[in-house]
Structure formats: structure tokens, C-alpha cells
Design a protein around this motif. Sequence first.
Motif, PDB file in Angstrom:
ATOM      1  N   MET A 123       0.826  -1.199   0.000  1.00 35.85           N
ATOM      2  CA  MET A 123       0.000   0.000   0.000  1.00 35.85           C
ATOM      3  C   MET A 123       0.868   1.259   0.000  1.00 35.85           C
ATOM      4  SD  MET A 123      -2.929  -1.280  -0.159  1.00 35.85           S
ATOM      5  CE  MET A 123      -4.269  -0.277   0.388  1.00 35.85           C
ATOM      6  N   GLU A 124       1.983   1.217   0.720  1.00 34.69           N
ATOM      7  CA  GLU A 124       2.881   2.370   0.762  1.00 34.69           C
ATOM      8  C   GLU A 124       3.520   2.622  -0.603  1.00 34.69           C
ATOM      9  OE1 GLU A 124       5.495   1.365   3.954  1.00 34.69           O
ATOM     10  OE2 GLU A 124       3.999   1.824   5.486  1.00 34.69           O
ATOM     11  N   ARG A 125       3.854   1.544  -1.323  1.00 33.89           N
ATOM     12  CA  ARG A 125       4.425   1.708  -2.675  1.00 33.89           C
ATOM     13  C   ARG A 125       3.414   2.353  -3.617  1.00 33.89           C
ATOM     14  NH1 ARG A 125       6.864  -3.340  -1.594  1.00 33.89           N
ATOM     15  NH2 ARG A 125       5.217  -4.456  -2.680  1.00 33.89           N
ATOM     16  N   VAL A 126       2.171   1.920  -3.557  1.00 32.03           N
ATOM     17  CA  VAL A 126       1.140   2.504  -4.421  1.00 32.03           C
ATOM     18  C   VAL A 126       0.932   3.970  -4.065  1.00 32.03           C
ATOM     19  CG1 VAL A 126      -1.317   2.424  -4.980  1.00 32.03           C
ATOM     20  CG2 VAL A 126      -0.007   0.314  -4.883  1.00 32.03           C
ATOM     21  N   ALA A 127       0.860   4.256  -2.770  1.00 33.05           N
ATOM     22  CA  ALA A 127       0.655   5.649  -2.351  1.00 33.05           C
ATOM     23  C   ALA A 127       1.811   6.542  -2.813  1.00 33.05           C
ATOM     24  CB  ALA A 127       0.510   5.711  -0.823  1.00 33.05           C
ATOM     25  N   SER A 128       3.041   6.065  -2.673  1.00 31.70           N
ATOM     26  CA  SER A 128       4.162   6.904  -3.095  1.00 31.70           C
ATOM     27  C   SER A 128       4.201   7.062  -4.617  1.00 31.70           C
ATOM     28  CB  SER A 128       5.481   6.327  -2.590  1.00 31.70           C
ATOM     29  OG  SER A 128       5.763   5.104  -3.202  1.00 31.70           O
ATOM     30  N   ALA A 129       3.786   6.024  -5.349  1.00 34.23           N
ATOM     31  CA  ALA A 129       3.737   6.139  -6.817  1.00 34.23           C
ATOM     32  C   ALA A 129       2.680   7.167  -7.237  1.00 34.23           C
ATOM     33  CB  ALA A 129       3.446   4.781  -7.443  1.00 34.23           C
ATOM     34  N   ILE A 130       1.532   7.150  -6.553  1.00 36.08           N
ATOM     35  CA  ILE A 130       0.477   8.105  -6.883  1.00 36.08           C
ATOM     36  C   ILE A 130       0.924   9.520  -6.537  1.00 36.08           C
ATOM     37  CG2 ILE A 130      -1.843   8.886  -6.202  1.00 36.08           C
ATOM     38  CD1 ILE A 130      -2.592   5.917  -5.945  1.00 36.08           C
ATOM     39  N   LEU A 131       1.537   9.687  -5.368  1.00 40.68           N
ATOM     40  CA  LEU A 131       1.954  11.026  -4.955  1.00 40.68           C
ATOM     41  C   LEU A 131       3.113  11.584  -5.772  1.00 40.68           C
ATOM     42  CD1 LEU A 131       1.647  10.598  -1.084  1.00 40.68           C
ATOM     43  CD2 LEU A 131       0.100  11.832  -2.613  1.00 40.68           C
ATOM     44  N   SER A 132       3.962  10.696  -6.303  1.00 34.42           N
ATOM     45  CA  SER A 132       5.122  11.170  -7.068  1.00 34.42           C
ATOM     46  C   SER A 132       4.826  11.300  -8.565  1.00 34.42           C
ATOM     47  CB  SER A 132       6.316  10.237  -6.862  1.00 34.42           C
ATOM     48  OG  SER A 132       6.030   8.967  -7.413  1.00 34.42           O
TER      49      SER A 132
END
Length: 137
Positions: A123-132
Motif C-alpha cells: 500500500m505504501e508503494r502505491v501511495a508513493s507512486a500516486i503522490l510522485s
Amino acid sequence: MTPPDARAAALQQAIWQETIAGLRAPGTATLTTPVVQATGAMFDFTTTRRAALDAVVPPPVVWTLVVVAIFAAASTGYGLAAAGHRHRLASSGLFISVALIMTLIFELDEPRTGLIRVPQAPMERVASAILSAPPPN
């Protein structure tokens, strides 16, 4: 609403707003259905994951487990008393096994604390991909 729930709701609202804004652009009519379905599925998965993390073993199941452990101890004690001698290895093995099984069930019942935890890395990887990701044009 708890802080993580409030944050998730705010992120979902922002994603929906960006999705709708992106789909209103000219030439995106063919993408509307797949993008809306994928976004909805993503939010459904989030809800399902949250429900799984919040699920607990019902108290009647816990009490049944305790009663079965007591019954196993009583049965072992009665059987060993009738035999007239001790079986320390067998009785110790039974009690350690029951204790480990109960501990495992209680550990699995609390996925956020304890020794067994549900990893948040995906979930953290997806969130960071969306935010970046760069903002849409």
C-alpha cells in the motif's frame, strides 16, 4: 472517523476529483468506463482490506477455545490419574501445543500489533507512486 480513515477518505476524494477532471478532457470518451471501473475497484479493495483488518475472532469462538483447552487438560489429568503414573513429556507436550495454538489464534486476531503483522509495504508503494506521479496536463 479515525485519522487513517479520514486521510483515506480525503485521498479517495482527491483521486475521484482528478479522475473526473481527466476524463472531461477532449478525446477521453473511450476511457471513461474502464477508468471509472478501475478506480471503483481500487476503492472497493481498500474497503475490503480495511474490513479484513478490523475483523476479530468472535468472543464465543474464543470462549469455546478456552473450554476445549480446559477439557483437554481435565481429560489428560483424568487419564493419567487412572493409569496411576505420570507422563510428563506427553502432558507437557499437550499443554504447550494448546498454549501455542491459542497464542497463534490471538496473534492472528490482531494484525496491527504483536509478532505477526500485516505488511503495509504494498500500500505504501502505491501511495508513493500516486503522490510522485506528475500532475495531468
